[in-house]
Motif scaffolding. Structure first.
Motif, PDB file in Angstrom:
ATOM      1  N   GLY A  16       0.816  -1.326   0.070  1.00  0.00           N
ATOM      2  CA  GLY A  16      -0.224  -0.164   0.074  1.00  0.00           C
ATOM      3  C   GLY A  16       0.498   1.047   0.085  1.00  0.00           C
ATOM      4  N   GLU A  35       9.430   3.894   6.923  1.00  0.00           N
ATOM      5  CA  GLU A  35       9.398   2.337   7.153  1.00  0.00           C
ATOM      6  C   GLU A  35      10.340   1.584   8.027  1.00  0.00           C
ATOM      7  OE1 GLU A  35       7.288  -0.384   6.359  1.00  0.00           O
ATOM      8  OE2 GLU A  35       8.876  -0.968   7.379  1.00  0.00           O
ATOM      9  N   THR A  43       4.861  -6.582   5.255  1.00  0.00           N
ATOM     10  CA  THR A  43       4.335  -7.576   5.442  1.00  0.00           C
ATOM     11  C   THR A  43       4.731  -8.763   4.133  1.00  0.00           C
ATOM     12  OG1 THR A  43       2.776  -7.274   6.945  1.00  0.00           O
ATOM     13  CG2 THR A  43       2.795 -10.219   5.880  1.00  0.00           C
ATOM     14  N   LYS A  53       5.211 -17.505  -1.067  1.00  0.00           N
ATOM     15  CA  LYS A  53       5.303 -18.057  -2.281  1.00  0.00           C
ATOM     16  C   LYS A  53       6.525 -19.122  -2.867  1.00  0.00           C
ATOM     17  CE  LYS A  53       1.917 -17.002  -2.125  1.00  0.00           C
ATOM     18  NZ  LYS A  53       1.045 -16.298  -0.993  1.00  0.00           N
ATOM     19  N   ALA A 334      -2.303  -8.115  -0.953  1.00  0.00           N
ATOM     20  CA  ALA A 334      -1.543  -6.528  -1.386  1.00  0.00           C
ATOM     21  C   ALA A 334      -2.118  -5.406  -2.429  1.00  0.00           C
ATOM     22  CB  ALA A 334      -0.310  -7.450  -1.794  1.00  0.00           C
TER      23      ALA A 334
HETATM   24  P1  FAD Z   1       2.166  -4.041   5.186  1.00  0.00           P
HETATM   25  O1  FAD Z   1       2.193  -4.884   3.658  1.00  0.00           O
HETATM   26  O2  FAD Z   1       1.831  -5.147   6.583  1.00  0.00           O
HETATM   27  O3  FAD Z   1       3.073  -3.113   5.153  1.00  0.00           O
HETATM   28  C1  FAD Z   1       3.534  -2.151   6.470  1.00  0.00           C
HETATM   29  C2  FAD Z   1       4.463  -1.772   6.881  1.00  0.00           C
HETATM   30  O4  FAD Z   1       4.350  -0.845   7.594  1.00  0.00           O
HETATM   31  C3  FAD Z   1       5.207  -2.678   7.345  1.00  0.00           C
HETATM   32  O5  FAD Z   1       6.311  -2.652   6.772  1.00  0.00           O
HETATM   33  C4  FAD Z   1       4.860  -2.730   9.124  1.00  0.00           C
HETATM   34  O6  FAD Z   1       6.671  -2.367   9.451  1.00  0.00           O
HETATM   35  C5  FAD Z   1       5.566  -0.679   8.503  1.00  0.00           C
HETATM   36  N1  FAD Z   1       5.250  -0.230   9.839  1.00  0.00           N
HETATM   37  C6  FAD Z   1       4.396  -0.241  10.604  1.00  0.00           C
HETATM   38  N2  FAD Z   1       3.877   0.849  12.191  1.00  0.00           N
HETATM   39  C7  FAD Z   1       5.085   1.918  11.451  1.00  0.00           C
HETATM   40  C8  FAD Z   1       5.646   3.446  11.782  1.00  0.00           C
HETATM   41  N3  FAD Z   1       4.978   3.757  12.650  1.00  0.00           N
HETATM   42  N4  FAD Z   1       6.508   3.662  10.642  1.00  0.00           N
HETATM   43  C9  FAD Z   1       7.310   3.252  10.456  1.00  0.00           C
HETATM   44  N5  FAD Z   1       6.995   1.695   9.717  1.00  0.00           N
HETATM   45  C10 FAD Z   1       5.598   1.151  10.603  1.00  0.00           C
HETATM   46  N6  FAD Z   1      -2.050 -11.097  -0.213  1.00  0.00           N
HETATM   47  C11 FAD Z   1      -1.900 -11.311  -1.038  1.00  0.00           C
HETATM   48  O7  FAD Z   1      -2.736 -10.260  -2.123  1.00  0.00           O
HETATM   49  N7  FAD Z   1      -1.271 -12.218  -1.654  1.00  0.00           N
HETATM   50  C12 FAD Z   1      -0.397 -13.711  -0.883  1.00  0.00           C
HETATM   51  O8  FAD Z   1      -0.192 -14.101  -2.076  1.00  0.00           O
HETATM   52  C13 FAD Z   1      -0.270 -12.891   0.001  1.00  0.00           C
HETATM   53  N8  FAD Z   1       0.669 -14.012   0.705  1.00  0.00           N
HETATM   54  C14 FAD Z   1       0.508 -13.513   2.450  1.00  0.00           C
HETATM   55  C15 FAD Z   1       0.548 -14.759   2.916  1.00  0.00           C
HETATM   56  C16 FAD Z   1       1.098 -14.083   4.159  1.00  0.00           C
HETATM   57  C17 FAD Z   1       2.438 -15.494   5.034  1.00  0.00           C
HETATM   58  C18 FAD Z   1       1.067 -13.309   4.912  1.00  0.00           C
HETATM   59  C19 FAD Z   1       1.143 -13.020   6.474  1.00  0.00           C
HETATM   60  C20 FAD Z   1       0.083 -11.892   4.082  1.00  0.00           C
HETATM   61  C21 FAD Z   1       0.050 -12.929   2.481  1.00  0.00           C
HETATM   62  N9  FAD Z   1      -0.455 -11.422   2.224  1.00  0.00           N
HETATM   63  C22 FAD Z   1      -0.690 -11.521   0.507  1.00  0.00           C
HETATM   64  C23 FAD Z   1      -1.498 -10.287   2.344  1.00  0.00           C
HETATM   65  C24 FAD Z   1      -0.553  -9.193   2.125  1.00  0.00           C
HETATM   66  O9  FAD Z   1       0.668  -9.315   2.768  1.00  0.00           O
HETATM   67  C25 FAD Z   1      -0.650  -7.884   2.961  1.00  0.00           C
HETATM   68  O10 FAD Z   1      -2.260  -8.297   2.423  1.00  0.00           O
HETATM   69  C26 FAD Z   1      -0.345  -6.464   2.103  1.00  0.00           C
HETATM   70  O11 FAD Z   1       1.041  -6.875   3.039  1.00  0.00           O
HETATM   71  C27 FAD Z   1      -0.739  -5.179   3.351  1.00  0.00           C
HETATM   72  O12 FAD Z   1       0.501  -4.317   2.615  1.00  0.00           O
HETATM   73  P2  FAD Z   1      -0.415  -2.949   3.785  1.00  0.00           P
HETATM   74  O13 FAD Z   1       0.786  -2.106   3.104  1.00  0.00           O
HETATM   75  O14 FAD Z   1      -1.549  -2.783   3.352  1.00  0.00           O
HETATM   76  O15 FAD Z   1       0.365  -3.215   4.719  1.00  0.00           O
END
Ligand code: FAD
Ligand code: NAI
Length: 479
Positions: A16, A35, A43, A53, A334
């Protein structure tokens, strides 16, 4: 890093956040991304989509060599698992991709701050973000830097939902993160939760030799999926050797020195029973991560479940503070987070983007894969929508036969009157790729007839999608 006033600061560098930052910079906004993890990609790239994967692919090859090559007349003997190499390959893939995002940040002139970000002043037009630099303990530990910005985008993602009373030590009792990094194949594994993580990581370790039992509270696996797909998926995974204990509630998990005991009983109540395993994987969902962000002080509202509350434009109740991705809930995927990131960046520059949640596909990367977009039959029935259904099995698809991958089917649901495609559910080889033509079709309000009249290359798995569309009109050719 140049001067300290930005158009937009994105907190969180996951799919995101990093996509939002790149799109904002492309559109000419002065952009920073904060970050705390020490590497970009969130994640998904670090401990989610990508490493899982990589292991699914490697373990699939291992199983193909062990079980299926012989069907193709390829004799291999003495197939050996080198888990250390498999894991280090997975780690290399992660490093290449996370570093790739750093490169994209440089290319697009996004300033990257390594540290923990919190909103320390919420003043429309001049928000302040304080970054505890390098909270991972490298050079600048303890130092803080303050930067101001017109807009903040919160993209801090989610974390594992804990099971009350159960301590995840990432050794004997593990989360998905531990499941991506086991040093040896456990003889036995109990997985708590038959959702996406449970089935994907359960498949990896079953293929590599573990005896895997999946315990699920509900009477079925993969709760949001179409019921017919769920049943077929369970049958196929059982045939592969996964064991399921459905309608079963976990009442406790006790860790010993080299194993753990899971106490279970019927979800409806009944006699207690113990399941012993070398490793227990807790995979019962994920919850929003907002710790340390200072949202309470900034006056940002959360929902009852702790998600950041946003309006149709992803803006919180505080002007100029937006939120996207897992932290706002909905599908925790994601690609959903990425699309929300693009939409926010474009809204900030006065564009009028849209996001169609109804056309976002979910994919489970078991083998065969399971993919779904739009409404399930159960949802259509509940809404009282009149629909037609067309189904085509991969046993009748020539390419699936040639490949030796005939498990599964394609099901297309279309409006009974307008013929508009309302949903598609696939279990089968490369279902995640196949579903994309339906996502695209749904974006353009395609009818089943549109899909059925589109010439599909032969011999392709995608012909099963065309045939399912023809089956909606009761005229498939190859069945
Ligand atoms: P995130 O990817 O969680 O990123 C948030 C980031 O913010 C993190 O790096 C964290 O360190 C950082 N952060 C948090 N608080 C702070 C702060 N205060 N200051 C600075 N940084 C901060 N989705 C799919 O679509 N396909 C898949 O195959 C898939 N496989 C997955 C497998 C596993 C094992 C898991 C756990 C999840 C999987 N997902 C998959 C889900 C996917 O990972 C999430 O939906 C996606 O990462 C969400 O993106 P995001 O940017 O919202 O948050
Ligand atoms: P999930 O929500 O997919 O599944 C959790 C399962 O655990 C459900 O079936 C639920 O009924 C069950 N459960 C809950 N409490 C329980 C209990 N006490 N005892 C037994 N069973 C219990 O969550 P999961 O698998 O942890 O995944 C989290 C998120 O990560 C998902 O929302 C998913 O979107 C995302 N993800 C996506 C992937 C993909 O797109 N391929 C892969 C992995 C994760």
């Amino acid at each position: 890093m140049s001067d300290s006033s930005y158009d937009v600061i994105v907190i969180g560098g996951g799919p995101g956040g990093y996509v939002c930052a790149i799109r904002a910079a492309q559109l000419g906004l002065k952009t920073a991304c904060v970050e705390s993890r020490g590497s970009l990609g969130g994640t998904c790239l670090n401990v989610g989509c990508i490493p899982s994967k990589a292991l699914l692919q490697s373990s699939h090859f291992y199983e193909e060599a062990n079980v299926h090559f012989a069907d193709h007349g390829i004799k291999v003997s003495d197939v050996k698992l080198d888990l250390k190499t498999m894991m280090s390959r997975k780690d290399d893939v992660v490093t290449q991709l996370t570093q790739g995002i750093e490169f994209l940040f440089k290319k697009n002139k996004v300033d990257y701050f390594k540290g923990l970000g919190s909103i320390t002043k919420a003043e429309p037009g001049a928000h302040e973000v304080t970054i505890k630099l390098d909270s991972l303990g490298k050079n600048d530990q303890g130092k803080a830097q303050k930067i101001t910005t017109k807009n903040v985008v919160v993209a801090t993602g989610s974390e594992v939902t804990p099971l009350p009373g159960v301590n995840i030590d990432e050794k004997t009792i593990i989360s998905s993160t531990g499941a991506l990094d086991l040093k040896e194949v456990p003889k036995s594994m109990v997985v708590i939760g038959a959702g996406v993580i449970g089935l994907e990581m359960g498949s990896v370790w079953r293929r590599l030799g573990a005896d895997v039992t999946v315990v699920e509270y509900l009477d079925f696996i993969l709760p949001p999926m179409d019921a017919e797909v769920r049943k077929q998926t369970q049958r196929i995974l059982e045939k592969q050797g996964l064991k399921f204990r459905l309608g079963t509630k976990v009442t406790g998990v006790r860790a010993g020195t080299s194993s753990a005991t899971v106490s279970v009983e019927a979800a409806t109540g009944g006699d207690a029973e113990s399941l012993k395993a070398d490793v227990v994987l807790v995979a019962i969902g994920r919850r929003p991560f907002t710790h340390g962000l200072g949202l309470d002080k900034a006056g940002v509202n959360l929902t009852d479940h702790g998600f950041v509350e946003v309006d149709d434009h992803f803006q919180t109740n505080v002007e100029g503070i937006f939120a996207i991705g897992d932290v706002i809930g909905g599908m925790m995927l994601a690609h959903k987070a990425e699309d929300e990131g693009v939409v926010v960046a474009e809204l900030l520059t006065g564009l009028t983007p849209h996001i169609n949640y109804g056309a976002i596909a979910s994919v489970v990367y078991t083998w065969p894969e399971v993919a779904s977009v739009g409404k399930t039959e159960e949802q259509l029935k509940e809404a009282g929508t009149r629909y037609k259904s067309g189904k085509f099995p991969f046993t009748a698809n020539s390419r699936a036969r040639a490949n030796g991958d005939t498990d599964g089917f394609v099901k297309i649901l279309a409006d009974a009157e307008t013929d508009e495609v309302l949903g598609c559910h696939i279990i089968g080889p490369l279902a995640g790729d196949l579903i994309m033509e339906i996502s695209l079709g749904m974006e353009f309000t395609a009818s089943a007839e549109d899909i059925g009249r589109t010439c599909h290359a032969h011999p392709q798995l995608g012909e099963a999608v065309k045939e399912a569309a023809l089956a909606v009109h009761k005229r498939p050719i190859h069945m």
